[in-house]
Design a protein around this motif. Structure first.
Motif, mmCIF file in Angstrom:
data_model
loop_
_atom_site.group_PDB
_atom_site.id
_atom_site.type_symbol
_atom_site.label_atom_id
_atom_site.label_comp_id
_atom_site.label_asym_id
_atom_site.label_seq_id
_atom_site.Cartn_x
_atom_site.Cartn_y
_atom_site.Cartn_z
ATOM 1 N N ARG A 1 0.829 -1.209 0.000
ATOM 2 C CA ARG A 1 0.000 0.000 0.000
ATOM 3 C C ARG A 1 0.861 1.256 0.000
ATOM 4 O O ARG A 1 0.568 2.231 -0.706
ATOM 5 C CB ARG A 1 -0.930 -0.004 1.213
ATOM 6 C CG ARG A 1 -2.065 -1.029 1.130
ATOM 7 C CD ARG A 1 -2.879 -1.052 2.406
ATOM 8 N NE ARG A 1 -4.082 -1.861 2.258
ATOM 9 C CZ ARG A 1 -4.960 -2.080 3.226
ATOM 10 N NH1 ARG A 1 -4.761 -1.541 4.436
ATOM 11 N NH2 ARG A 1 -6.022 -2.814 3.017
ATOM 12 N N LEU A 2 1.930 1.245 0.781
ATOM 13 C CA LEU A 2 2.837 2.382 0.799
ATOM 14 C C LEU A 2 3.476 2.585 -0.572
ATOM 15 O O LEU A 2 3.580 3.714 -1.069
ATOM 16 C CB LEU A 2 3.921 2.172 1.853
ATOM 17 C CG LEU A 2 3.473 2.206 3.313
ATOM 18 C CD1 LEU A 2 4.617 1.769 4.218
ATOM 19 C CD2 LEU A 2 2.996 3.605 3.709
ATOM 20 N N ALA B 1 -5.765 5.619 3.425
ATOM 21 C CA ALA B 1 -4.864 6.393 2.582
ATOM 22 C C ALA B 1 -4.312 7.595 3.335
ATOM 23 O O ALA B 1 -3.109 7.897 3.262
ATOM 24 C CB ALA B 1 -5.582 6.843 1.319
ATOM 25 N N TYR B 2 -5.171 8.281 4.083
ATOM 26 C CA TYR B 2 -4.736 9.464 4.833
ATOM 27 C C TYR B 2 -3.686 9.086 5.881
ATOM 28 O O TYR B 2 -2.665 9.769 6.034
ATOM 29 C CB TYR B 2 -5.927 10.132 5.505
ATOM 30 C CG TYR B 2 -5.560 11.384 6.256
ATOM 31 C CD1 TYR B 2 -5.395 12.592 5.583
ATOM 32 C CD2 TYR B 2 -5.371 11.363 7.631
ATOM 33 C CE1 TYR B 2 -5.044 13.749 6.263
ATOM 34 C CE2 TYR B 2 -5.011 12.512 8.323
ATOM 35 C CZ TYR B 2 -4.853 13.697 7.630
ATOM 36 O OH TYR B 2 -4.494 14.844 8.315
ATOM 37 N N ARG B 3 -3.948 7.983 6.592
ATOM 38 C CA ARG B 3 -3.003 7.548 7.632
ATOM 39 C C ARG B 3 -1.648 7.185 7.019
ATOM 40 O O ARG B 3 -0.593 7.575 7.540
ATOM 41 C CB ARG B 3 -3.579 6.350 8.387
ATOM 42 C CG ARG B 3 -2.619 5.733 9.403
ATOM 43 C CD ARG B 3 -3.309 4.655 10.211
ATOM 44 N NE ARG B 3 -3.983 3.670 9.377
ATOM 45 C CZ ARG B 3 -3.352 2.658 8.780
ATOM 46 N NH1 ARG B 3 -2.029 2.520 8.910
ATOM 47 N NH2 ARG B 3 -4.038 1.782 8.071
ATOM 48 N N GLN C 1 0.296 10.251 5.875
ATOM 49 C CA GLN C 1 0.924 10.935 7.003
ATOM 50 C C GLN C 1 2.181 10.202 7.456
ATOM 51 O O GLN C 1 3.183 10.834 7.839
ATOM 52 C CB GLN C 1 -0.080 11.066 8.158
ATOM 53 C CG GLN C 1 -1.251 11.991 7.860
ATOM 54 C CD GLN C 1 -0.806 13.379 7.429
ATOM 55 O OE1 GLN C 1 0.085 13.980 8.044
ATOM 56 N NE2 GLN C 1 -1.419 13.887 6.366
ATOM 57 N N ASP C 2 2.152 8.867 7.431
ATOM 58 C CA ASP C 2 3.352 8.094 7.771
ATOM 59 C C ASP C 2 4.488 8.403 6.800
ATOM 60 O O ASP C 2 5.656 8.546 7.201
ATOM 61 C CB ASP C 2 3.042 6.593 7.731
ATOM 62 C CG ASP C 2 2.142 6.148 8.881
ATOM 63 O OD1 ASP C 2 2.008 6.905 9.860
ATOM 64 O OD2 ASP C 2 1.565 5.042 8.778
ATOM 65 N N LEU C 3 4.148 8.501 5.510
ATOM 66 C CA LEU C 3 5.162 8.775 4.490
ATOM 67 C C LEU C 3 5.711 10.190 4.620
ATOM 68 O O LEU C 3 6.905 10.423 4.386
ATOM 69 C CB LEU C 3 4.565 8.553 3.092
ATOM 70 C CG LEU C 3 4.270 7.090 2.743
ATOM 71 C CD1 LEU C 3 3.397 7.004 1.494
ATOM 72 C CD2 LEU C 3 5.571 6.310 2.536
ATOM 73 N N VAL C 4 4.848 11.140 4.997
ATOM 74 C CA VAL C 4 5.299 12.510 5.222
ATOM 75 C C VAL C 4 6.257 12.554 6.414
ATOM 76 O O VAL C 4 7.312 13.211 6.374
ATOM 77 C CB VAL C 4 4.102 13.453 5.451
ATOM 78 C CG1 VAL C 4 4.590 14.820 5.943
ATOM 79 C CG2 VAL C 4 3.293 13.613 4.168
ATOM 80 N N SER C 5 5.900 11.839 7.467
ATOM 81 C CA SER C 5 6.730 11.820 8.675
ATOM 82 C C SER C 5 8.121 11.258 8.405
ATOM 83 O O SER C 5 9.109 11.675 9.022
ATOM 84 C CB SER C 5 6.045 11.002 9.776
ATOM 85 O OG SER C 5 4.808 11.581 10.143
ATOM 86 N N ALA D 1 0.763 22.847 -1.484
ATOM 87 C CA ALA D 1 -0.434 23.682 -1.428
ATOM 88 C C ALA D 1 -1.695 22.890 -1.753
ATOM 89 O O ALA D 1 -1.657 21.857 -2.409
ATOM 90 C CB ALA D 1 -0.287 24.853 -2.413
ATOM 91 N N ARG D 2 -2.824 23.405 -1.250
ATOM 92 C CA ARG D 2 -4.150 22.873 -1.592
ATOM 93 C C ARG D 2 -4.325 21.404 -1.221
ATOM 94 O O ARG D 2 -5.010 20.657 -1.906
ATOM 95 C CB ARG D 2 -4.452 23.078 -3.076
ATOM 96 C CG ARG D 2 -4.401 24.544 -3.519
ATOM 97 C CD ARG D 2 -4.721 24.678 -4.997
ATOM 98 N NE ARG D 2 -3.814 23.911 -5.824
ATOM 99 C CZ ARG D 2 -2.610 24.317 -6.180
ATOM 100 N NH1 ARG D 2 -2.159 25.503 -5.782
ATOM 101 N NH2 ARG D 2 -1.846 23.576 -6.942
ATOM 102 N N GLY D 3 -3.689 20.987 -0.149
ATOM 103 C CA GLY D 3 -3.870 19.618 0.315
ATOM 104 C C GLY D 3 -3.247 18.568 -0.568
ATOM 105 O O GLY D 3 -3.614 17.391 -0.503
ATOM 106 N N GLU D 4 -2.281 18.960 -1.396
ATOM 107 C CA GLU D 4 -1.611 18.013 -2.282
ATOM 108 C C GLU D 4 -0.322 17.511 -1.637
ATOM 109 O O GLU D 4 0.242 18.137 -0.744
ATOM 110 C CB GLU D 4 -1.291 18.663 -3.627
ATOM 111 C CG GLU D 4 -2.525 19.043 -4.429
ATOM 112 C CD GLU D 4 -2.165 19.703 -5.730
ATOM 113 O OE1 GLU D 4 -2.943 19.583 -6.689
ATOM 114 O OE2 GLU D 4 -1.097 20.357 -5.789
#
Length: 253
Positions: free
Chosen positions: A5-6, A35-37, A40-44, A52-55
């Motif tokens: 999934r990642l 997907a949101y969770r 966020q893991d990938l961002v961390s 911008a704009r939630g992208e």
């Protein structure tokens, strides 16, 4: 499953350049909370970064690891001008497609500006068994199509559509031998197209360039001419993109 999934999320974002969670869900079929969770893991971890704009876009850490950019915008910087030139020369619509997960999607179309009549293929998902751009890619990655599962279940669009897994396997053999794929009224009556990949392996094997016109315009001899032109274009584009010639070229028999 978690790692897959990642990887799928990274693939979607990497190809599109920027993607929202909603776009990621549409491409990956993941539930929005999941997907949101994962995003966020990938961002961390620095593999994705918010914009911008939630992208979300590929993060600096992943860029350092890969040191490459195969996003749609990066590829189109090189490929779009060549497609526009071909559209003018041949008086037909030329397009770029790429593998998205388990399907092929037309992502860019160039049309002639000379006033000649042409057919626009549109953008979006194409069936793996009934469109030249998808069949060209499937010919190099037959694992995308499980004949046992698909036999007898291939959707019929016209009387010319391949609906047998065995017949599809034979068609893929022909495509590998010629170096390009053809679609003659398989998806829509009166419409034909020709396509080839940008390489035999690697990223090139997941990208295809093609052209479409009516069967009246794309006669059998004309389809051969277009197929040869596309093959030459694929060699030139592979070189321009800096891909290894042995890896990137799909030569005609």
């Amino acid at each position: 499953m978690h790692l897959e999934r990642l990887a799928l999320i990274l693939e979607v974002v990497g190809q599109k350049g920027h993607a929202t969670v909603a776009e990621i869900c549409a491409q990956s079929n993941l539930p929005k909370p999941t997907a949101y969770r994962l995003v966020q893991d990938l961002v961390s971890s620095g593999l994705l970064q918010s914009s911008a704009r939630g992208e979300f876009a590929i993060g600096a850490r992943l860029k350092r690891i890969t040191r490459s950019d195969h996003s749609d915008p990066a590829l189109l910087e090189v490929i779009a001008p060549a497609l526009a030139k071909a559209a003018e020369e041949h008086g037909a619509a030329f397009f770029l497609s790429r593998l998205r997960g388990n399907w092929v999607e037309i992502i860019h179309v160039a049309t002639p500006k000379t006033g000649v009549s042409y057919l626009h293929p549109g953008v979006g998902k194409r069936p793996m068994h009934a469109c030249s751009c998808a069949k060209a890619i499937a010919a190099l990655s037959p694992e995308l199509l499980s004949h046992d599962e698909l036999n007898g279940q291939l959707k019929r669009y016209t009387e010319h559509t391949i609906t047998s897994g065995e017949d599809l396997a034979k068609e893929l053999d022909v495509i590998r031998a010629k170096g390009y794929a053809e679609c003659v009224e398989e998806l829509e009556r009166g419409i034909s197209s020709v396509a080839t990949t940008l390489g035999k392996t690697g990223i090139g094997s997941t990208l295809s360039i093609g052209a479409t016109a009516s069967v009246r315009v794309f006669t059998p001899p004309m389809r051969v001419k277009i197929g040869q032109a596309l093959t030459e274009m694929s060699h030139e584009l592979s070189s321009a993109l800096g891909w290894d010639g042995a890896d990137a070229k799909m030569k005609s028999a």
